[in-house]
Design a protein around this motif. Structure first.
Motif, PDB file in Angstrom:
ATOM      1  N   ASP A 160       2.948  -6.551   1.055  1.00  0.00           N
ATOM      2  CA  ASP A 160       3.297  -6.013   2.370  1.00  0.00           C
ATOM      3  C   ASP A 160       4.627  -6.653   2.718  1.00  0.00           C
ATOM      4  O   ASP A 160       4.682  -7.797   3.164  1.00  0.00           O
ATOM      5  N   GLN A 203       1.344 -14.867   6.848  1.00  0.00           N
ATOM      6  CA  GLN A 203      -0.119 -14.786   6.982  1.00  0.00           C
ATOM      7  C   GLN A 203      -0.780 -15.173   5.659  1.00  0.00           C
ATOM      8  O   GLN A 203      -1.686 -16.007   5.619  1.00  0.00           O
ATOM      9  N   SER A 231      -5.651  -7.992   4.587  1.00  0.00           N
ATOM     10  CA  SER A 231      -5.176  -9.312   4.172  1.00  0.00           C
ATOM     11  C   SER A 231      -6.264 -10.373   4.349  1.00  0.00           C
ATOM     12  O   SER A 231      -6.438 -11.240   3.482  1.00  0.00           O
ATOM     13  N   ARG A 287       5.438  -5.465   7.486  1.00  0.00           N
ATOM     14  CA  ARG A 287       4.960  -5.938   8.787  1.00  0.00           C
ATOM     15  C   ARG A 287       5.364  -7.386   9.070  1.00  0.00           C
ATOM     16  O   ARG A 287       5.210  -8.255   8.211  1.00  0.00           O
ATOM     17  N   ASP A 293      -1.905  -7.483  -1.992  1.00  0.00           N
ATOM     18  CA  ASP A 293      -1.985  -7.075  -0.583  1.00  0.00           C
ATOM     19  C   ASP A 293      -0.914  -6.011  -0.333  1.00  0.00           C
ATOM     20  O   ASP A 293       0.214  -6.155  -0.781  1.00  0.00           O
ATOM     21  N   THR A 294      -1.286  -4.945   0.348  1.00  0.00           N
ATOM     22  CA  THR A 294      -0.288  -3.922   0.670  1.00  0.00           C
ATOM     23  C   THR A 294      -0.202  -3.736   2.181  1.00  0.00           C
ATOM     24  O   THR A 294      -1.108  -4.153   2.915  1.00  0.00           O
TER      25      THR A 294
HETATM   26 MG   LIG Z   1      -2.173  -7.126   6.096  1.00  0.00          MG
END
Ligand SMILES: [Mg+2]
Ligand SMILES: Nc1nc2c(ncn2[C@@H]2O[C@H](COP(=O)(O)OP(=O)(O)OP(=O)(O)O)[C@@H](O)[C@H]2O)c(=O)[nH]1
Ligand SMILES: Nc1nc2c(ncn2[C@@H]2O[C@H](COP(=O)(O)OP(=O)(O)OP(=O)(O)O)[C@@H](O)[C@H]2O)c(=O)[nH]1
Ligand SMILES: [Mg+2]
Lengths: 318, 306
Positions: free
Chosen positions: A136, A145, A113, A139, A201-202
């Motif tokens: 993502d 983020q 990220s 998480r 983003d994964t």
């Molecule tokens: Mg990340």
């Protein structure tokens, strides 16, 4: 007279056993630089093959000779075999009036990220319009983020207009949703809103975690991105090899298509944390044959560099 | 799982020794080379591997052994003991004390798994009946507070942090004071990721340690780390008073040899290991059973004590 003298002193033919001490030392040297063990072994084996049968005047300089033959091998492995000019590829897509999409994948916590955000910064500097897709959905804090990064990047006055940039946006659907679907919606959105690039983003995943690897393969298959970028950290040891082998295997095995996608490039992160133990760069390029597109050298947006192959080779042999 | 592969390599090395008829210098050297190769492949620090090899060789002087002794058994137990020494600093690992406030501070490299493991440890203590709280002293990483907050909320653990305060030292102090006043037993402080090359980050860590006065500093290490582990671990050890180590991501393929080397560098016991992303994915670490498993031989622990 000269010829006679030379014949007396040297012209020994190198045999396997003569080379062993120097090769063992080189192998340990490379391992100490954090090159994966198997790769150190096979590099030394190929240097051995190239040296057996060669004539030398003395056995004294064998360490130097091994080093001398290792250098071009390292150089060759680290030198990209294809273009690493992302901007050119992006502009080509732009000319076709479609967004260029990049999927970032890798194991947990390597810097996906953060380095995605750095690459976004670099694209914005190049006057491109970027959409970040928050895929993502697992998480804790992953979406927030990215939201913070987008807010930061928006407020950087890159175009000198003094106003918040409209060149960057976050596409997110919160947590728990299907990542492949969010990516595909984001790409459609980017197309309609004329974004030049979509950065996907994964979530981090362990290479042995079959369900998560399947999900990644499905995201890649459904969206067929322009680039599948593997993010790996320079800190990683022998596991780096396994990560790359298994990410590629998963993309292939779980995709059920004739020509499956593979990793197209690598971002090597945390390069600032390893001093001269730069071996991961070698392990990763050796295993994939793919170029290191960028090196992450810190935690701020400007800490993104192109790899200096010469410097890495020198660090490896020093 | 984890060290399975290393374990089976070592087992087969030991077995091939058992099958050899005469145990001479050459058999021993072959065995030690095999063990060294397996350890290197698992990222154990190269200097440690050498030390281990030398240690075993020194202990087993084949020429001077009394005639009646079982050489195979001697080699097996020596290998076992030396491997134990590698991961066992001989110190009890931290346990919170009843009737007292216990402050635990997490430190480690970027992305090692501190925030996740903080939550796991808090959950672990909470389930054992302790009154636990979490403090987020990471003001640097984007989304750090949200991450801790979401973990804590899911597990119903009280937490403290801020979106606006930018000084982690101040935050750590405030959080610990607040939960101390409220009578919490265990207060866990999460900090930003950092590395030895940036001295300011280390300075900040020392300042946090100075104000929260932790009863235990936990160093978190990723199982996949390679040869850079030792230098980083030593630097952390020199900067703050590390009391325990937690190795994370052992649910992956990585064998944790680099992280094990960090144990040698910090001389601190491994307290737990992380085996997944969920809050309950935390396991106790036990040296003897770990090494027995590593060697694939359950009865060796008994042998070693004779
Ligand atoms: Mg990340
Ligand atoms: N020193 C240093 N730290 C980095 C670098 N790149 C990322 N980081 C840090 O590494 C940590 C993890 O970064 P993330 O970007 O969250 O990693 P991730 O791969 O997205 O993590 P998950 O999504 O949880 O799997 C953060 O503290 C980053 O600031 C780098 O090049 N150098
Ligand atoms: N598979 C697995 N993943 C883990 C484990 N522990 C942590 N992670 C993952 O590793 C990544 C990084 O974890 P964090 O807790 O954010 O790491 P951190 O040390 O707090 O990172 P910074 O604060 O940026 O330095 C996340 O994706 C976590 O889910 C573990 O034991 N197994
Ligand atoms: Mg954290």
């Amino acid at each position: 007279i000269f010829g006679f003298f030379k014949g007396l002193v040297g012209q020994k033919v190198l045999e396997r056993a003569d080379l062993e001490p120097a090769l063992t030392a080189m192998k340990e040297h490379l391992i100490n630089k954090n090159v994966a063990k198997d790769i150190s072994d096979s590099l030394c084996a190929s240097v051995r093959e190239s040296l057996i049968g060669q004539k030398v005047s003395s056995f004294k300089g064998l360490n130097a000779l091994v080093k001398e033959s290792m250098e071009p091998a390292l150089q060759r492995i680290l030198t990209p075999k294809k273009s690493t000019d992302l901007l050119r590829d992006i502009l080509a897509a732009k000319a076709e009036r479609r967004p260029f999409s990049i999927v970032f994948c890798g194991v947990n916590g390597v810097g996906k990220s953060t380095n995605l955000a750095k690459i976004c910064f670099w694209l914005l500097q190049n006057k491109l319009r970027v959409l970040i897709a928050a895929c993502d959905t697992f998480r804790s804090g992953a979406v927030e983020q990215l939201r913070v990064h987008v807010r930061n990047l928006k407020s950087l006055d890159l175009d000198g207009q003094g106003s918040a940039s409209t060149n960057i946006e976050l596409y997110e659907k919160g947590y728990g949703k299907e990542p492949a679907l969010i990516a595909s919606d984001a790409i459609s959105y980017a197309r309609s809103q004329k974004f030049d690039v979509v950065l996907v983003d994964t979530a981090g995943r362990m290479q042995d975690n079959a369900p998560l690897m399947q999900a990644l393969a499905s995201l890649v298959r459904v969206n067929n991105p322009d680039k599948v970028v593997f993010v790996g950290e320079a800190l990683v040891g022998n596991d780096g090899v396994d990560q790359l082998v298994k990410f590629n295997a998963a993309l292939k095995d779980y995709s059920n298509v004739a020509e499956p996608r593979q990793i197209d490039g690598i971002v090597l992160t945390k390069f600032d944390t390893i001093d001269d133990k730069v071996g991961a760069a070698l392990s990763m390029t050796y295993i994939t044959g793919q170029p290191i597109l960028f090196v992450g050298t810190g935690q701020t947006y400007t800490d993104l560099k192109k790899m200096n192959v010469k410097a890495v080779v020198q660090a490896l042999l020093r | 799982m984890v060290l399975g592969e290393l374990g089976s390599r070592l087992t087969s090395a030991l077995r091939s020794m058992t099958n050899a008829t005469v145990i001479d210098e050459q058999v021993l050297t072959t065995l030690l080379n095999e063990i060294a190769a397996a350890l290197l492949q698992s990222d154990v620090n190269i200097k440690l591997v050498k030390r281990l090899k030398d240690g075993i060789l020194k202990k087993i002087n084949l020429d001077e052994l009394p005639p009646g002794i079982n050489r195979r058994r001697l080699i097996q137990t020596t290998v076992f003991e030396e491997l134990c020494n590698l991961v066992d600093p001989g110190v009890e690992s931290f346990k919170p004390k009843k009737g007292k406030r216990n402050v635990v501070m997490f430190v480690g490299l970027q992305g090692a798994g501190k925030t996740t493991t903080c939550s796991k440890l808090a959950y672990h203590y909470q389930r054992k009946g302790w009154k636990v709280a979490l403090v987020c002293a990471d003001t640097f990483r984007a989304g750090a507070y949200d991450q801790l907050k979401q973990n804590a909320t899911k597990a119903k653990i009280p937490f403290f942090g801020s979106y606006t305060e930018t000084d982690p030292v101040q935050l750590a102090l405030e959080g610990v004071q607040k939960f101390s006043q409220e009578g919490f037993d265990v207060i866990i402080v999460d900090t930003s990721g950092r590395h030895k090359q940036e001295s300011e980050l280390f300075e900040e860590m020392k300042q946090i340690e100075a104000v929260v006065k932790p009863d235990n500093v936990i160093f978190v290490m990723d199982a996949s780390i390679g040869q850079a582990a030792e230098a980083q671990a030593s630097a952390f050890k020199d900067a703050v008073n590390i009391g325990s180590v937690i190795i994370t991501k052992l649910d992956g393929h990585a064998k944790g040899g680099g992280a094990l080397s960090a144990v040698a560098a910090t001389r601190s016991p491994i307290m737990f290991i992380g085996v997944g992303e969920h809050i309950y994915d935390l396991e106790r670490f036990d040296v003897k059973s770990f090494v027995s498993k590593l060697l694939g031989m359950g009865d060796l622990a008994g042998l070693a004590e004779k």
